[in-house]
Design an enzyme around this catalytic site. Structure first.
Site, PDB file in Angstrom:
ATOM      1  N   PHE A 126       0.860  -1.183   0.000  1.00  0.00           N
ATOM      2  CA  PHE A 126       0.000   0.000   0.000  1.00  0.00           C
ATOM      3  C   PHE A 126       0.903   1.241   0.000  1.00  0.00           C
ATOM      4  CE2 PHE A 126      -2.958   3.130   1.706  1.00  0.00           C
ATOM      5  CZ  PHE A 126      -4.073   2.850   0.934  1.00  0.00           C
ATOM      6  N   ASP A 207       1.522  -5.723   8.038  1.00  0.00           N
ATOM      7  CA  ASP A 207       0.361  -4.840   7.907  1.00  0.00           C
ATOM      8  C   ASP A 207      -0.864  -5.756   7.794  1.00  0.00           C
ATOM      9  OD1 ASP A 207      -1.768  -3.287   7.050  1.00  0.00           O
ATOM     10  OD2 ASP A 207      -0.537  -1.986   5.785  1.00  0.00           O
ATOM     11  N   TYR A 232     -11.120   0.452  10.384  1.00  0.00           N
ATOM     12  CA  TYR A 232     -12.365   0.793   9.664  1.00  0.00           C
ATOM     13  C   TYR A 232     -12.731  -0.183   8.548  1.00  0.00           C
ATOM     14  CZ  TYR A 232      -8.556   3.191   7.158  1.00  0.00           C
ATOM     15  OH  TYR A 232      -7.365   3.496   6.548  1.00  0.00           O
ATOM     16  N   LYS A 233     -11.967  -1.262   8.417  1.00  0.00           N
ATOM     17  CA  LYS A 233     -12.282  -2.238   7.352  1.00  0.00           C
ATOM     18  C   LYS A 233     -13.139  -3.350   7.975  1.00  0.00           C
ATOM     19  CE  LYS A 233      -7.995  -1.048   4.981  1.00  0.00           C
ATOM     20  NZ  LYS A 233      -8.484  -0.441   3.732  1.00  0.00           N
ATOM     21  N   ARG A 382     -12.498  -4.730  -7.105  1.00  0.00           N
ATOM     22  CA  ARG A 382     -12.392  -5.492  -5.852  1.00  0.00           C
ATOM     23  C   ARG A 382     -13.780  -5.713  -5.277  1.00  0.00           C
ATOM     24  NH1 ARG A 382      -8.222  -3.083  -1.437  1.00  0.00           N
ATOM     25  NH2 ARG A 382      -9.922  -1.593  -1.294  1.00  0.00           N
TER      26      ARG A 382
END
Ligand SMILES: Cc1ncc(COP(=O)(O)O)c(C=O)c1O
Length: 422
Positions: A126, A207, A232-233, A382
């Site tokens: 990322f 990560d 928040y995922k 995705r």
């Protein structure tokens, strides 16, 4: 039910229906973007409202008298998240953002010497992770060009674990890897890679943004040095929810790269000294005042994750992604889509990534039809069927709609734009 291409849609059990009923699925939408921003659930909303009510009635006394008490909220949430990653409560603190936590962990644990002074990452990491690594290198007077070593994916877009292991040469002081690659959804063998890094004497960090709350982890057993992740995922903590940081207890004595008064031993914090003793656990990696409003929803959302249990979440997630992949083979592969997520369950995270040359415009049309995917470069749609709130029917409709958009070339009506890809 049979969909029109004759794959039986698995039936929903009561447990799945119960958990879905706890979430606010936006009206008229099929939400397939929970690996970017998880949906709001009722317990998270209640927990946030409770903090607002405590703030209204208690003011500053909320720090000690609110329920839960704000002063210890980062530690309390840390204990809840430790259960999800195979760590002890004292090794996890919920604070800051993933990027800041990464700068904190790498800045603290990367200890370059004359011969061993490089950091190894995957080339497709990322971007914010790579930016964080570069900023730490620069802060230590090392140029990223020389001291950041990148492992490229193979021609299928996958990271080859043997190639990563071979790249951990004697000059590598720290390795940072994702648990699940955010683009392809590939799940790495974290235990094997951690053991390889440790065998070479390198610090190993992970990560976990795309795996926490979606699958099992055993960070202590794997001997991982540190890990960071988003709240928040799959943890459904809301936009900008506080991230998490795991620091293996063997590093509890390390002096954090970033220090501040909330890293203090809690009983001494109000000594108001700049020479205050630091907490003797992961708490010392906090810096300033916790963002209570960005942490509160996690109190509720984590209660749902633990009620469901990670084994149930993972097995349902695999059933959903298996079904999505089966539908892809029948309905989308013949239309030019390519699966870029590994088919083997042990190498797959919680999302499925499909490549198509018109992916960006396809995503835009999909949104106009009430189906929310996300787009990632290059040309990736995705789709995250989240165990707690997506259904098999969501997958059936999503695939059928994707097929229709491509068959009827509906994307041609959309101007090419960069879009917002949060
Ligand atoms: C894999 C991964 N790492 C890091 C981040 C950055 O997180 P933050 O913006 O909260 O620092 C994200 C954000 O989506 C991510 O997906």
């Amino acid at each position: 039910m049979l969909n029109d291409q004759h794959i039986a849609e698995p039936s929903e059990d009561e447990r799945a229906r119960y958990f879905r009923s706890q979430f606010y699925v936006p009206d008229g939408q099929i939400y397939m973007d929970g690996n970017s921003l998880g949906l709001l659930c009722r317990p998270a909303e209640d927990a946030l409202n409770r903090v607002v009510a405590d703030w209204r009635t208690l003011g500053v006394q909320g720090w000690t008298e609110a329920n839960p008490q704000w002063f210890g909220l980062a530690e309390q949430l840390g204990a809840l998240q430790a259960e999800l990653i195979g760590a002890s409560a004292s090794e996890v603190i919920v604070t800051n953002s993933t990027t800041i936590n990464l700068i904190q962990a790498v800045g603290t644990l990367f200890d370059p010497s004359l011969d061993c002074n490089k950091i190894l990452c995957d080339a497709g990491a990322f971007p914010s992770d790579l930016m964080a690594i570069k900023s730490v290198l620069r802060s230590k007077g090392l140029s990223p060009e020389e001291h950041l070593k990148l492992v490229s994916p193979d021609s299928n877009g996958y990271l080859d674990e043997e190639k990563i292991i071979n790249a951990i040469t004697d000059d590598i002081a720290l390795v940072l890897l994702p648990s699940v690659v955010y683009t392809t959804g590939q799940l790495l063998d974290m235990g094997k890679l951690s053991a390889a890094a440790r065998a070479k004497g390198a610090v190993i960090g992970l990560d976990l943004s795309h795996s926490i709350g979606a699958l099992q982890h055993s960070l202590d057993a794997w001997g991982v040095d540190f890990a960071v992740w988003c709240g928040y995922k799959y943890l459904n903590g809301g936009p900008g929810a506080a991230g998490g940081i795991y620091i293996n207890q063997k590093h509890f004595e390390a002096i954090p790269a970033l220090t501040g008064w909330f890293g203090a031993d809690k009983s001494r914090q109000f000594d108001f000294s700049d020479d205050i003793p630091l907490a003797s656990n992961a708490g010392r990696f906090q810096v300033g005042t916790p963002n209570i409003l960005s942490m509160a929803p996690l109190v509720g959302s984590l209660s749902l994750v633990s009620e469901a249990g990670i084994p149930w979440i993972r097995s349902r997630s695999l059933a959903l992604t298996d079904y999505l992949i089966a539908l892809f083979e029948l309905q989308l592969e013949p239309l030019g889509f390519e699966l870029v997520t590994p088919r083997e369950p042990d190498y797959r995270g919680g999302h499925v990534s499909l490549k198509h040359p018109e992916a960006m415009r396809i995503c835009q049309v999909l949104r106009t039809k009430g189906i929310i995917p996300d787009y990632r470069p290059n040309n990736i749609v995705r789709l995250a069927p989240v165990a707690l709130y997506n259904s098999f029917e969501d997958c059936t409709i999503t695939v059928k709609t994707l097929a229709q958009i491509v068959r009827d070339r509906e994307f041609e009506t959309v101007p090419v734009s960069r879009g917002v890809v949060t």
